[in-house]
Write an enzyme that holds these catalytic residues in place. Structure first.
Site, short mmCIF file in Angstrom:
data_model
loop_
_atom_site.label_atom_id
_atom_site.label_comp_id
_atom_site.label_asym_id
_atom_site.label_seq_id
_atom_site.Cartn_x
_atom_site.Cartn_y
_atom_site.Cartn_z
N GLU A 173 49.95 32.73 45.75
CA GLU A 173 50.26 33.49 46.43
C GLU A 173 50.63 32.79 47.80
O GLU A 173 50.05 32.59 48.64
CB GLU A 173 48.68 34.37 46.80
CG GLU A 173 49.09 35.10 45.19
CD GLU A 173 47.65 36.02 45.55
OE1 GLU A 173 47.07 37.04 45.22
OE2 GLU A 173 46.64 35.71 46.76
N GLU A 280 48.54 38.34 39.01
CA GLU A 280 47.35 38.83 38.96
C GLU A 280 47.25 40.29 39.05
O GLU A 280 47.92 40.65 40.31
CB GLU A 280 46.96 38.06 40.77
CG GLU A 280 46.79 36.87 40.08
CD GLU A 280 46.20 36.36 41.29
OE1 GLU A 280 45.38 36.56 41.49
OE2 GLU A 280 46.69 34.94 41.60
#
Length: 347
Positions: A173, A280
């Site tokens: 991320e 995710e």
């Protein structure tokens, strides 16, 4: 004594050669017919087991958690790796050695493997990208070497254990970059160099491994265009655009953003010519039907990407039951059984 050492080395080389000969063809990822990936990130699992947590099937019988996930249609396991983590139950572990052990275990069940390099000693995400303590005072050229060496060494540890992952994430991320401040998006040329070191190290171990670059808020097309336009302008190398999608964290039901996610996935494919993957996803464990419906919709959205470039969907820590983890977006029941929400992966 000298003769004994020679004999030992001969036997060791013979064993290594036998392992390589018997396993390399089966364990090395090769280009193959399209197969949609459905899976879970299970970084907490070894610690859950070590603290005595038990997993059960719907009939009440104790069962291996990975088998429970496989029984629900999952074929992929994602594992984070930290450089030199603590032993903290929830925010530690996931060392290279522990990651190798889990990868071997998952592969024995026939699962495909994704390795997620955080390049930190603990959680790296949009709000924090701390360098490992051992790299804290390194110059930028040293950081480039750190990224290459760490990536190469971990993947070679896996390879020596008979596992070559299908996918490798370079950073976790990273809408703001990684290894702050040197690898911040305030300095895109440096961030691109760091990403390329991870890419090059991965390909040096096996050129068939696909490299993922991962950004959060998969429904936010403007964020993704900004990030990957900059990546392209700075010649960053990667194979797959990885996305997170958590309606819970943006305080919106999935029904209001799922079309934005689908359109963003299609835009990433057409704009950059890359494959896409939800690496995710998660929903509130108390909202079982809503989470199941969300997962069904996300899988459908990824599969709608043109030319089979939508590769798969990974649930983040579904087994991380609330009483153990404190995590609201798990997909497990308080009695140790998987949530019916995970049945979305059976289709």
């Amino acid at each position: 004594m000298k003769k004994s050492r020679v004999q030992f080395r001969f036997v060791l080389m013979a064993v290594i050669t036998m392992l390589i000969t018997s396993s390399s063809a089966a364990q090395t990822p090769e280009p193959s017919a399209f197969s949609f990936s459905k899976g879970a990130d299970v970084g907490w699992l070894p610690q859950m087991e070590a603290t005595g947590y038990k997993f059960y099937d719907t009939d009440g019988k104790e069962k291996d958690c990975l088998q429970l996930l496989k029984d629900r249609g999952m074929n992929t396991i994602r594992l984070r790796v930290w450089v030199n983590p603590s032993n903290d139950k929830a925010s530690g572990h996931c060392s290279p050695a522990e990651t190798v052990e889990m990868a071997v275990r998952a592969q024995k069940l026939g699962m495909r493997i994704m390795i997620d390099f955080h390049y930190s000693d603990t959680w790296a995400d949009p709000g924090k990208q701390a360098k490992p303590a051992g790299w804290a005072n390194h110059s930028f050229p040293e950081l480039l070497n750190d990224v290459y060496t760490h990536t190469f060494d971990v993947l070679n540890l896996l390879k020596a254990a008979g596992v070559t992952p299908e996918w490798v994430q370079v950073g976790n991320e990273i809408p703001g970059g990684m290894l702050w401040p040197e690898g911040s998006t305030n300095n895109w040329p440096q961030l691109a160099q760091l990403l390329n070191k991870g890419y090059d190290a991965t390909k040096a171990v096996n050129s068939n491994i696909k490299v993922i670059v991962h950004v959060d808020e998969g429904n936010n097309n403007a964020k993704f265009r900004w990030f990957f336009d900059n990546a392209k302008a700075n010649n960053a190398k990667y194979d797959i655009i990885g996305l997170s999608y958590y309606p819970y964290w943006i305080k919106s039901d999935y029904t209001t953003t799922i079309l934005d996610l689908e359109n963003n996935l299609k835009d990433m494919v057409s704009r950059y010519g890359k494959e896409v993957m939800i690496v995710e996803v998660g929903g509130d464990f108390t909202l079982v039907q809503n989470t199941k419906d969300m997962l069904t919709a996300v899988i459908k959205a990824v599969k709608s990407a043109p030319n089979n470039k939508g590769l798969g969907v990974i649930y983040w820590e579904p087994q991380g039951e609330k009483s153990w983890s404190g995590y609201q977006l798990n997909a497990w029941k308080s009695d140790g059984k998987p949530s019916p929400a995970l049945d979305a992966f059976k289709n």
